[in-house]
Each structure stands twice: as C-alpha cells, then as structure tokens.
Design a protein around this motif. Sequence first.
Motif, PDB file in Angstrom:
ATOM      1  N   ASN A   9       0.807  -1.215   0.000  1.00  0.00           N
ATOM      2  CA  ASN A   9       0.000   0.000   0.000  1.00  0.00           C
ATOM      3  C   ASN A   9       0.847   1.275   0.000  1.00  0.00           C
ATOM      4  N   ALA A  10       1.988   1.232   0.667  1.00  0.00           N
ATOM      5  CA  ALA A  10       2.857   2.405   0.728  1.00  0.00           C
ATOM      6  C   ALA A  10       3.451   2.745  -0.626  1.00  0.00           C
ATOM      7  N   LYS A  11       3.717   1.723  -1.447  1.00  0.00           N
ATOM      8  CA  LYS A  11       4.322   1.924  -2.757  1.00  0.00           C
ATOM      9  C   LYS A  11       3.312   1.906  -3.897  1.00  0.00           C
ATOM     10  N   ASN A  12       2.048   1.604  -3.593  1.00  0.00           N
ATOM     11  CA  ASN A  12       0.995   1.492  -4.606  1.00  0.00           C
ATOM     12  C   ASN A  12       1.366   0.487  -5.691  1.00  0.00           C
ATOM     13  N   THR A  13       1.823  -0.668  -5.263  1.00  0.00           N
ATOM     14  CA  THR A  13       2.185  -1.728  -6.192  1.00  0.00           C
ATOM     15  C   THR A  13       1.409  -2.999  -5.877  1.00  0.00           C
ATOM     16  N   VAL A  14       1.237  -3.836  -6.893  1.00  0.00           N
ATOM     17  CA  VAL A  14       0.606  -5.137  -6.741  1.00  0.00           C
ATOM     18  C   VAL A  14       1.396  -6.140  -7.569  1.00  0.00           C
ATOM     19  N   SER A  15       1.529  -7.358  -7.050  1.00  0.00           N
ATOM     20  CA  SER A  15       2.268  -8.406  -7.737  1.00  0.00           C
ATOM     21  C   SER A  15       1.420  -9.658  -7.832  1.00  0.00           C
ATOM     22  N   LEU A  16       1.707 -10.464  -8.846  1.00  0.00           N
ATOM     23  CA  LEU A  16       1.039 -11.749  -9.028  1.00  0.00           C
ATOM     24  C   LEU A  16       2.101 -12.805  -9.262  1.00  0.00           C
ATOM     25  N   GLN A  17       2.292 -13.678  -8.279  1.00  0.00           N
ATOM     26  CA  GLN A  17       3.214 -14.793  -8.408  1.00  0.00           C
ATOM     27  C   GLN A  17       2.469 -15.961  -9.040  1.00  0.00           C
ATOM     28  N   MET A  18       2.941 -16.426 -10.188  1.00  0.00           N
ATOM     29  CA  MET A  18       2.281 -17.484 -10.939  1.00  0.00           C
ATOM     30  C   MET A  18       3.197 -18.702 -10.983  1.00  0.00           C
ATOM     31  N   ASN A  19       2.747 -19.795 -10.374  1.00  0.00           N
ATOM     32  CA  ASN A  19       3.500 -21.043 -10.337  1.00  0.00           C
ATOM     33  C   ASN A  19       2.743 -22.145 -11.068  1.00  0.00           C
ATOM     34  N   SER A  20       3.461 -23.215 -11.406  1.00  0.00           N
ATOM     35  CA  SER A  20       2.870 -24.369 -12.090  1.00  0.00           C
ATOM     36  C   SER A  20       2.038 -23.937 -13.291  1.00  0.00           C
ATOM     37  N   LEU A  21       2.618 -23.099 -14.122  1.00  0.00           N
ATOM     38  CA  LEU A  21       1.888 -22.524 -15.245  1.00  0.00           C
ATOM     39  C   LEU A  21       1.494 -23.581 -16.267  1.00  0.00           C
ATOM     40  N   LYS A  22       0.320 -23.384 -16.855  1.00  0.00           N
ATOM     41  CA  LYS A  22      -0.252 -24.279 -17.847  1.00  0.00           C
ATOM     42  C   LYS A  22      -0.458 -23.534 -19.161  1.00  0.00           C
ATOM     43  N   PRO A  23      -0.511 -24.246 -20.283  1.00  0.00           N
ATOM     44  CA  PRO A  23      -0.765 -23.573 -21.562  1.00  0.00           C
ATOM     45  C   PRO A  23      -2.049 -22.746 -21.556  1.00  0.00           C
ATOM     46  N   GLU A  24      -3.065 -23.174 -20.820  1.00  0.00           N
ATOM     47  CA  GLU A  24      -4.315 -22.427 -20.766  1.00  0.00           C
ATOM     48  C   GLU A  24      -4.210 -21.123 -19.984  1.00  0.00           C
ATOM     49  N   ASP A  25      -3.067 -20.882 -19.332  1.00  0.00           N
ATOM     50  CA  ASP A  25      -2.826 -19.600 -18.682  1.00  0.00           C
ATOM     51  C   ASP A  25      -2.366 -18.536 -19.668  1.00  0.00           C
ATOM     52  N   THR A  26      -2.103 -18.920 -20.895  1.00  0.00           N
ATOM     53  CA  THR A  26      -1.630 -17.988 -21.911  1.00  0.00           C
ATOM     54  C   THR A  26      -2.658 -16.892 -22.183  1.00  0.00           C
ATOM     55  N   GLY A  27      -2.184 -15.655 -22.292  1.00  0.00           N
ATOM     56  CA  GLY A  27      -3.056 -14.542 -22.592  1.00  0.00           C
ATOM     57  C   GLY A  27      -2.387 -13.220 -22.269  1.00  0.00           C
ATOM     58  N   VAL A  28      -3.118 -12.147 -22.497  1.00  0.00           N
ATOM     59  CA  VAL A  28      -2.656 -10.817 -22.124  1.00  0.00           C
ATOM     60  C   VAL A  28      -3.186 -10.508 -20.732  1.00  0.00           C
ATOM     61  N   TYR A  29      -2.287 -10.172 -19.832  1.00  0.00           N
ATOM     62  CA  TYR A  29      -2.649  -9.879 -18.449  1.00  0.00           C
ATOM     63  C   TYR A  29      -2.677  -8.376 -18.223  1.00  0.00           C
ATOM     64  N   TYR A  30      -3.777  -7.891 -17.627  1.00  0.00           N
ATOM     65  CA  TYR A  30      -3.986  -6.470 -17.403  1.00  0.00           C
ATOM     66  C   TYR A  30      -4.070  -6.163 -15.914  1.00  0.00           C
ATOM     67  N   CYS A  31      -3.359  -5.147 -15.489  1.00  0.00           N
ATOM     68  CA  CYS A  31      -3.459  -4.643 -14.128  1.00  0.00           C
ATOM     69  C   CYS A  31      -4.629  -3.672 -14.027  1.00  0.00           C
ATOM     70  N   ASN A  32      -5.362  -3.735 -12.932  1.00  0.00           N
ATOM     71  CA  ASN A  32      -6.499  -2.854 -12.698  1.00  0.00           C
ATOM     72  C   ASN A  32      -6.413  -2.266 -11.295  1.00  0.00           C
ATOM     73  N   ALA A  33      -6.770  -0.981 -11.166  1.00  0.00           N
ATOM     74  CA  ALA A  33      -6.752  -0.321  -9.870  1.00  0.00           C
ATOM     75  C   ALA A  33      -7.958   0.594  -9.720  1.00  0.00           C
ATOM     76  N   ASP A  34      -8.669   0.460  -8.601  1.00  0.00           N
ATOM     77  CA  ASP A  34      -9.792   1.323  -8.259  1.00  0.00           C
ATOM     78  C   ASP A  34      -9.229   2.443  -7.385  1.00  0.00           C
ATOM     79  N   VAL A  35      -9.078   3.642  -7.971  1.00  0.00           N
ATOM     80  CA  VAL A  35      -8.309   4.722  -7.364  1.00  0.00           C
ATOM     81  C   VAL A  35      -9.212   5.812  -6.799  1.00  0.00           C
ATOM     82  N   VAL A  36      -8.915   6.249  -5.571  1.00  0.00           N
ATOM     83  CA  VAL A  36      -9.536   7.421  -4.961  1.00  0.00           C
ATOM     84  C   VAL A  36      -8.537   8.565  -5.059  1.00  0.00           C
ATOM     85  N   ALA A  37      -8.907   9.643  -5.761  1.00  0.00           N
ATOM     86  CA  ALA A  37      -8.032  10.790  -5.934  1.00  0.00           C
ATOM     87  C   ALA A  37      -8.181  11.772  -4.774  1.00  0.00           C
ATOM     88  N   TYR A  38      -7.235  12.710  -4.687  1.00  0.00           N
ATOM     89  CA  TYR A  38      -7.291  13.723  -3.623  1.00  0.00           C
ATOM     90  C   TYR A  38      -8.537  14.590  -3.710  1.00  0.00           C
TER      91      TYR A  38
END
Length: 120
Positions: A73-102
């Motif tokens: 939360n302090a750095k405003n970052t998010v990570s996704l650790q993906m293990n045991s990957l399968k061919p069906e995991d193939t695709g374009v991955y998009y980050c999404n954030a619901d942001v409250v502005a000042y």
Amino acid sequence: QVQLVESGGGLVQPGGSLRLSCAASGSIFSIAVMGWYRQAPGKQRELVASITSGGRTNYADSVKGRFAISRDNAKNTVSLQMNSLKPEDTGVYYCNADVVAYGGWQRDYWGQGTQVTVSS
C-alpha cells in the motif's frame, strides 16, 4: 493523472513460474482494490485475482493454489506470483486499480497489458 505500469510477462515452459508486477503513480489518495485480469485469444476478459487495501483476496477457481496476489500500500504496487503454469494460462494480463483521488472522486484505471505465453 494516474498511470499503471506492468512488467514481468514473457515466455515460459509448462510447469514454470512468472511474477507480474504493477506500479501505480500519480495523484493518488488511496487504492481500494487492485487486481489482475487476463484475456486469451477469442475469449472474454476474466478476473484472475484481486486484493483490497485491507488484504482481502479473491481468485478465479482455475488459478487457486497456483497463483498468489500481494500488494504494498505504501508503494501502490501489486504483484502476481504465478507457479505451475499451464498452456491455458496464456493470454494478455492487465493490471487494474480502483483509485480514490485527492479531489474525492473515484474511478478505475487499466494498465497497457503484458503478454504471458506458456508453451513448450
């Protein structure tokens, strides 16, 4: 303005691992929810995982036990650790954030997407 920058995508063999990262920057007061979506060719975009500012997580059934989402939360970052990957995991991955502005308004932002390909 708010910008989301993604990194970590690439080509990996079945059974391998990748770690995706997303950093949000700009006039941000807080981010209620951050998450990852993916879209395979010819298919609808789907939620992969999400996490609230309080640490509550949600996963698609297809990735439970294999993927793990986390955020700083302090750095405003998010990570996704993906293990045991399968061919069906193939695709374009998009980050999404619901942001409250000042200024008090809230809206969601999307990253540009990063390609994940699982193939031998």
